[in-house]
Design a protein around this motif. Sequence first.
Motif, PDB file in Angstrom:
ATOM      1  N   UNK A  20       0.848  -1.185   0.000  1.00  0.00           N
ATOM      2  CA  UNK A  20       0.000   0.000   0.000  1.00  0.00           C
ATOM      3  C   UNK A  20       0.880   1.230   0.000  1.00  0.00           C
ATOM      4  N   UNK A  21       0.711   2.066  -1.014  1.00  0.00           N
ATOM      5  CA  UNK A  21       1.546   3.240  -1.139  1.00  0.00           C
ATOM      6  C   UNK A  21       0.676   4.420  -1.504  1.00  0.00           C
ATOM      7  N   UNK A  22       0.930   5.540  -0.878  1.00  0.00           N
ATOM      8  CA  UNK A  22       0.221   6.772  -1.212  1.00  0.00           C
ATOM      9  C   UNK A  22       1.248   7.866  -1.410  1.00  0.00           C
ATOM     10  N   UNK A  23       1.166   8.548  -2.531  1.00  0.00           N
ATOM     11  CA  UNK A  23       2.103   9.610  -2.822  1.00  0.00           C
ATOM     12  C   UNK A  23       1.350  10.919  -2.966  1.00  0.00           C
ATOM     13  N   UNK A  24       1.736  11.891  -2.186  1.00  0.00           N
ATOM     14  CA  UNK A  24       1.137  13.220  -2.294  1.00  0.00           C
ATOM     15  C   UNK A  24       2.038  14.090  -3.147  1.00  0.00           C
ATOM     16  N   UNK A  25       1.467  14.990  -3.965  1.00  0.00           N
ATOM     17  CA  UNK A  25       2.294  15.835  -4.816  1.00  0.00           C
ATOM     18  C   UNK A  25       3.349  16.616  -4.040  1.00  0.00           C
ATOM     19  N   UNK A  26       3.027  17.094  -2.866  1.00  0.00           N
ATOM     20  CA  UNK A  26       3.991  17.869  -2.089  1.00  0.00           C
ATOM     21  C   UNK A  26       5.187  17.016  -1.688  1.00  0.00           C
ATOM     22  N   UNK A  27       4.978  15.719  -1.499  1.00  0.00           N
ATOM     23  CA  UNK A  27       6.068  14.826  -1.122  1.00  0.00           C
ATOM     24  C   UNK A  27       7.013  14.595  -2.280  1.00  0.00           C
ATOM     25  N   UNK A  40      -4.521  15.127  -4.988  1.00  0.00           N
ATOM     26  CA  UNK A  40      -3.889  15.152  -3.679  1.00  0.00           C
ATOM     27  C   UNK A  40      -3.293  13.802  -3.309  1.00  0.00           C
ATOM     28  N   UNK A  41      -3.904  12.713  -3.805  1.00  0.00           N
ATOM     29  CA  UNK A  41      -3.518  11.390  -3.340  1.00  0.00           C
ATOM     30  C   UNK A  41      -3.991  10.324  -4.318  1.00  0.00           C
ATOM     31  N   UNK A  42      -3.143   9.360  -4.591  1.00  0.00           N
ATOM     32  CA  UNK A  42      -3.506   8.176  -5.362  1.00  0.00           C
ATOM     33  C   UNK A  42      -2.853   6.993  -4.672  1.00  0.00           C
ATOM     34  N   UNK A  43      -3.653   6.037  -4.225  1.00  0.00           N
ATOM     35  CA  UNK A  43      -3.114   4.870  -3.534  1.00  0.00           C
ATOM     36  C   UNK A  43      -3.263   3.635  -4.406  1.00  0.00           C
ATOM     37  N   UNK A  44      -2.458   2.627  -4.110  1.00  0.00           N
ATOM     38  CA  UNK A  44      -2.538   1.342  -4.797  1.00  0.00           C
ATOM     39  C   UNK A  44      -2.204   0.240  -3.805  1.00  0.00           C
ATOM     40  N   UNK A  45      -3.075  -0.748  -3.713  1.00  0.00           N
ATOM     41  CA  UNK A  45      -2.846  -1.909  -2.859  1.00  0.00           C
ATOM     42  C   UNK A  45      -3.015  -3.157  -3.720  1.00  0.00           C
ATOM     43  N   UNK A  46      -2.031  -4.054  -3.629  1.00  0.00           N
ATOM     44  CA  UNK A  46      -2.021  -5.267  -4.437  1.00  0.00           C
ATOM     45  C   UNK A  46      -2.463  -6.440  -3.575  1.00  0.00           C
ATOM     46  N   UNK A  47      -3.396  -7.256  -4.089  1.00  0.00           N
ATOM     47  CA  UNK A  47      -3.903  -8.394  -3.318  1.00  0.00           C
ATOM     48  C   UNK A  47      -2.869  -9.502  -3.175  1.00  0.00           C
ATOM     49  N   UNK A  48      -1.959  -9.636  -4.127  1.00  0.00           N
ATOM     50  CA  UNK A  48      -0.947 -10.691  -4.086  1.00  0.00           C
ATOM     51  C   UNK A  48       0.323 -10.155  -4.742  1.00  0.00           C
ATOM     52  N   UNK A  49       1.393  -9.999  -3.962  1.00  0.00           N
ATOM     53  CA  UNK A  49       2.656  -9.484  -4.497  1.00  0.00           C
ATOM     54  C   UNK A  49       3.473 -10.557  -5.196  1.00  0.00           C
ATOM     55  N   UNK A  50       3.037 -11.828  -5.092  1.00  0.00           N
ATOM     56  CA  UNK A  50       3.765 -12.928  -5.720  1.00  0.00           C
ATOM     57  C   UNK A  50       2.800 -13.865  -6.457  1.00  0.00           C
ATOM     58  N   UNK A  51       2.076 -13.363  -7.446  1.00  0.00           N
ATOM     59  CA  UNK A  51       1.125 -14.227  -8.158  1.00  0.00           C
ATOM     60  C   UNK A  51       1.840 -15.219  -9.072  1.00  0.00           C
ATOM     61  N   UNK A  52       1.187 -16.333  -9.332  1.00  0.00           N
ATOM     62  CA  UNK A  52       1.706 -17.285 -10.304  1.00  0.00           C
ATOM     63  C   UNK A  52       1.435 -16.744 -11.710  1.00  0.00           C
ATOM     64  N   UNK A  63      -8.522   7.674  -5.155  1.00  0.00           N
ATOM     65  CA  UNK A  63      -8.044   8.928  -5.708  1.00  0.00           C
ATOM     66  C   UNK A  63      -8.733  10.077  -4.984  1.00  0.00           C
ATOM     67  N   UNK A  64      -7.930  10.994  -4.471  1.00  0.00           N
ATOM     68  CA  UNK A  64      -8.451  12.214  -3.851  1.00  0.00           C
ATOM     69  C   UNK A  64      -8.001  13.370  -4.728  1.00  0.00           C
ATOM     70  N   UNK A  65      -8.961  14.190  -5.124  1.00  0.00           N
ATOM     71  CA  UNK A  65      -8.710  15.269  -6.066  1.00  0.00           C
ATOM     72  C   UNK A  65      -9.173  16.585  -5.460  1.00  0.00           C
ATOM     73  N   UNK A  66      -8.233  17.505  -5.273  1.00  0.00           N
ATOM     74  CA  UNK A  66      -8.529  18.820  -4.715  1.00  0.00           C
ATOM     75  C   UNK A  66      -9.318  18.721  -3.406  1.00  0.00           C
ATOM     76  N   UNK A  67      -8.880  17.808  -2.526  1.00  0.00           N
ATOM     77  CA  UNK A  67      -9.481  17.646  -1.208  1.00  0.00           C
ATOM     78  C   UNK A  67     -10.771  16.857  -1.193  1.00  0.00           C
ATOM     79  N   UNK A  68     -11.241  16.401  -2.348  1.00  0.00           N
ATOM     80  CA  UNK A  68     -12.490  15.637  -2.420  1.00  0.00           C
ATOM     81  C   UNK A  68     -12.217  14.316  -3.142  1.00  0.00           C
ATOM     82  N   UNK A  69     -13.137  13.370  -2.996  1.00  0.00           N
ATOM     83  CA  UNK A  69     -12.954  12.098  -3.695  1.00  0.00           C
ATOM     84  C   UNK A  69     -12.979  12.340  -5.194  1.00  0.00           C
ATOM     85  N   UNK A  70     -12.085  11.659  -5.885  1.00  0.00           N
ATOM     86  CA  UNK A  70     -11.996  11.784  -7.339  1.00  0.00           C
ATOM     87  C   UNK A  70     -12.964  10.839  -8.007  1.00  0.00           C
TER      88      UNK A  70
END
Length: 135
Positions: A20-27, A40-52, A63-70
């Motif tokens: 799970x990673x979230x990157x903010x533009x200011x960062x 403002x924020x886009x996150x991504x979570x993977x259900x399986x990091x080692x799929x066959x 996705x959060x856009x300008x302080x609101x849900x995108x």
Amino acid sequence: MFKRSIAVGVVGTVAAIAPLVALAPSALAGGGGGCGGGFDLLTAKVSDKTPASGEQFIVTGKLVEMGMTGKDHAIRVQTLLGGSWQPIAHVRTDQDGKYRVRVILSTPGQRILRVVAPAGSNEDNQHTRFVVNVH
């Protein structure tokens, strides 16, 4: 400082990190590139990091856009192949700015992927990278 998320991809060698990673533009100001605009924020979570190989896994996020849900915004999943990003899946966010997309990779090895929220013509795309190890 921020944690850089490295994504699932078809080619490349990058160590896997937290799913799970979230990157903010200011960062990302001054390095790391690619984020900005009205997002403002886009996150991504993977259900399986080692799929066959050929096995489905799920990428979810928000996705959060300008302080609101995108809501109703395009999200694209891309893989790094031969030095350029190639599309492999796309979906739209729901009314809460959340998305869920199924991905299947067939080539074994570490794969660099990213989710992208395309921006307007005067803004940068928001993106979050991650790595999946296909076996």
